[in-house]
Design a protein around this motif. Structure first.
Motif, PDB file in Angstrom:
ATOM      1  N   ALA B  15       0.427  -0.745   0.093  1.00  0.00           N
ATOM      2  CA  ALA B  15      -0.128   0.034  -0.189  1.00  0.00           C
ATOM      3  C   ALA B  15       0.488   1.557  -0.085  1.00  0.00           C
ATOM      4  O   ALA B  15       0.745   1.685  -0.532  1.00  0.00           O
ATOM      5  N   SER B  19       0.450   4.126  -2.774  1.00  0.00           N
ATOM      6  CA  SER B  19       0.358   5.227  -3.113  1.00  0.00           C
ATOM      7  C   SER B  19       1.928   5.990  -3.341  1.00  0.00           C
ATOM      8  O   SER B  19       1.342   7.450  -3.505  1.00  0.00           O
ATOM      9  N   TRP B  20       2.616   5.817  -2.499  1.00  0.00           N
ATOM     10  CA  TRP B  20       3.981   6.679  -2.893  1.00  0.00           C
ATOM     11  C   TRP B  20       4.105   6.742  -4.333  1.00  0.00           C
ATOM     12  O   TRP B  20       4.420   8.376  -5.024  1.00  0.00           O
ATOM     13  N   MET B  22       2.292   6.417  -6.763  1.00  0.00           N
ATOM     14  CA  MET B  22       1.289   7.110  -7.356  1.00  0.00           C
ATOM     15  C   MET B  22       1.250   8.630  -7.369  1.00  0.00           C
ATOM     16  O   MET B  22       1.401   9.484  -8.673  1.00  0.00           O
ATOM     17  N   ALA B  23       1.550   8.784  -5.933  1.00  0.00           N
ATOM     18  CA  ALA B  23       0.838  10.241  -5.601  1.00  0.00           C
ATOM     19  C   ALA B  23       2.165  11.124  -6.382  1.00  0.00           C
ATOM     20  O   ALA B  23       1.843  12.015  -6.900  1.00  0.00           O
ATOM     21  N   TRP B 107       4.878  -0.523  -6.255  1.00  0.00           N
ATOM     22  CA  TRP B 107       6.099   0.558  -7.308  1.00  0.00           C
ATOM     23  C   TRP B 107       4.947   0.642  -8.337  1.00  0.00           C
ATOM     24  O   TRP B 107       4.612   1.520  -8.514  1.00  0.00           O
ATOM     25  N   GLY B 110       1.625   1.313  -9.035  1.00  0.00           N
ATOM     26  CA  GLY B 110       0.849   2.543  -8.623  1.00  0.00           C
ATOM     27  C   GLY B 110       1.380   4.075 -10.004  1.00  0.00           C
ATOM     28  O   GLY B 110       0.535   4.470  -9.711  1.00  0.00           O
TER      29      GLY B 110
END
Lengths: 241, 235, 60
Positions: B15, B19-20, B22-23, B107, B110
């Motif tokens: 997770a 999220s890292w 994707m952000a 990642w 992501g």
């Protein structure tokens, strides 16, 4: 017997050289028998006329196109998981013959389809997925040769081949899953809808195609080994002797 | 104390990696929106060229509309592919990601998710507008958008795998086209088939469920493949 | 195991579908010839490359 003995390229080089001619001899004998049955002995098909004789090339090459991809993918898996050099070389050696079989299956299918369906090509599931298979072979070969470092080409192309395996069940089951113009298989375990001479001819031709593919792969893998092991001592001593 | 405090970060998780990455990619896309805008503009342009080339007969347009929209979406998704990994590969940040504590699965997924939000999602949202230009019926428009919603993530995942495989290869764009476009073919067939079935009064459900099956299979298998491909590239 | 055809011209005519049948069987023949040539060429190239490298080494 020590299988790892032959997994070294230098020993396999010799083994492949000794075996290849026998596979070609077997392929030639089987082809002679199969063509004799298929072209000379087998009777005319009541519905399609003489053009059905394309089946003696079409079905063997189509089977081999899928089977060779499967074998290639197995070698690719081996090379990725165990990092074995020879399996990557075998995969590279299979690809061109597999592409050739796929091309022949498509080509003969087109010339069979024209008189029976009235068209050389339709975008039905069977034909389209077989065309995708041809491009998978091309993609594999292009990717394998697209890197300075051949080991990287091996690994990247192996991964691509494994992703492409999804296409095999699609080709195989397409005639059952979708309502297509392409006829279903005329050979099944329950019995066949074919004349016995036709069936024998087709199976003999398939065996011939199989032997031919093994022979061609073994000859090609010898060249691949020479290209890749060019700087090793055993290759150097090869021609000097 | 310091040891236990540091550990959660050092272990990393799916997770957190997801999220890292994707952000990060979304922030980059936000700062340089030209690529995303170009993708959407390309899609709209391709879809507008067909009526000009083929003729603006309403029946004909309604007939070819679903297929044209899908081909446009496919090409637009393909055009956005080279940027997915190539810049990160060139400046070394991809190598940093493989060294990060997060699993590659995280990642990689992501980054692909960010790619889809920037390319696939805008195309899906824009598709009803294009569909209107082609005179598609309202229910067909809905099915068309739904098929794009299910299908474009598959395109992003398949394309992402191909882009990762082709990192550092000779022959760049042409090679990527040879790898990716054949794999896109099934998605195109079922995606366009869904809207076409709806338009001709048949049920789009079989096409949509096959697309859905493809999406699930891709979600399960391809992020792992992308992670492996990136490993191969940076090794 | 009797031969199906009455004459050789019958055989070549293939019941009027000669074009389709022989285009298929001809393609098989061409494909095999092409592959055999390409295999031979590839081997020759590989051996040449080894030879070249060995010559370079003996010069130095």
């Amino acid at each position: 017997m020590n299988w790892f003995y032959f997994s070294s390229p230098s020993t396999f080089y010799g083994l492949a050289g000794r075996l290849a001619p026998w596979f070609f001899v077997a392929a030639a004998l089987l082809a002679a028998w199969g063509l004799y049955l298929g072209l000379l002995v087998a009777p005319t098909d009541a519905q399609q006329g003489e053009v059905y004789r394309v089946i003696f090339i079409h079905v063997p090459t189509a089977w081999m196109s899928m089977f060779l991809y499967f074998v290639m993918a197995c070698y690719c898996g081996l090379s990725l998981v165990f990092n074995t050099r020879l399996s990557a070389m075998m995969a590279r050696a299979i690809a061109p013959t597999g592409a050739l079989m796929t091309f022949l299956a498509l080509w003969t299918g087109a010339f069979w389809g024209r008189p029976t369906w009235g068209t050389y090509w339709v975008w039905d599931a069977r034909l389209t997925s077989e065309l995708v298979l041809l491009f998978l072979y091309f993609g594999y070969m292009a990717l394998a040769n697209a890197f300075e470092d051949p080991r990287r080409g091996d690994r990247a192309a192996a991964l691509l081949a494994l992703i492409g395996v999804v296409n095999l069940p699609i080709i195989y089951f397409s005639v059952q899953w979708w309502n297509t113009l392409h006829q279903g298989s005329s050979v099944s375990f329950k019995g066949t809808s074919m004349h016995v001479t036709m069936l024998t001819g087709m199976l003999v031709m398939s065996a011939s195609a199989w032997m031919y593919a093994i022979g061609a792969t073994l000859v090609r893998v010898r060249s691949v080994i020479l290209e890749r092991e060019r700087r090793t001592a055993w290759v150097r001593s090869l021609g000097a002797a | 104390m310091t040891d236990t405090a540091a550990r959660p970060q050092a272990e990393g998780s799916f997770a957190a990696g997801f999220s890292w990455a994707m952000a990060r990619d979304l922030t980059l896309a936000w700062r340089h929106p030209d690529e995303a805008v170009l993708t959407v503009a390309f899609f709209a342009l391709v879809a507008s060229l067909f009526p000009l080339g083929i003729g603006a007969e309403p029946q004909l347009l309604a007939r070819i509309g679903p297929g044209v929209i899908w081909v446009g979406a496919l090409l637009a998704a393909f055009l956005a592919l080279p940027g997915l990994f190539a810049t990160d590969y060139a400046d070394g940040s991809l190598e940093q990601m493989t060294l990060s504590p997060h699993p590659a699965l995280g990642w990689a997924a992501g980054k692909v998710a960010a790619h889809w939000i920037v390319s696939g999602l805008p195309l899906t949202l824009l598709s009803p507008l294009i569909g209107l230009q082609y005179g598609l019926a309202p229910d067909t428009l809905g099915i068309q958008a739904l098929s794009l919603l299910i299908g474009t993530p598959v395109l992003s995942l398949l394309g992402g795998a191909c882009a990762a495989l082709a990192l550092g290869a000779r022959g760049g764009g042409m090679l990527l086209a040879l790898l990716a476009l054949p794999l896109f073919v099934p998605v195109l067939i079922f995606g366009a088939g869904a809207a076409e079935a709806q338009a001709t009064g048949m049920s789009p459900a079989p096409h949509l469920s096959l697309l859905g099956a493809g999406l699930i299979a891709s979600l399960v298998g391809l992020p792992f493949a992308i992670g492996t491909a990136v490993r191969i590239a940076v090794d | 195991m009797t031969i199906w055809w009455k004459s050789w011209s019958d055989f070549w005519a293939m019941g009027g579908q000669a074009f389709f049948v022989w285009m298929s069987f001809g393609a098989l023949l061409v494909a095999i010839v092409v592959e055999m040539l390409s295999l031979r060429l590839r081997r020759k190239r590989a051996l040449d490359a080894i030879e070249e490298e060995r010559d370079l080494e003996t010069e130095n």
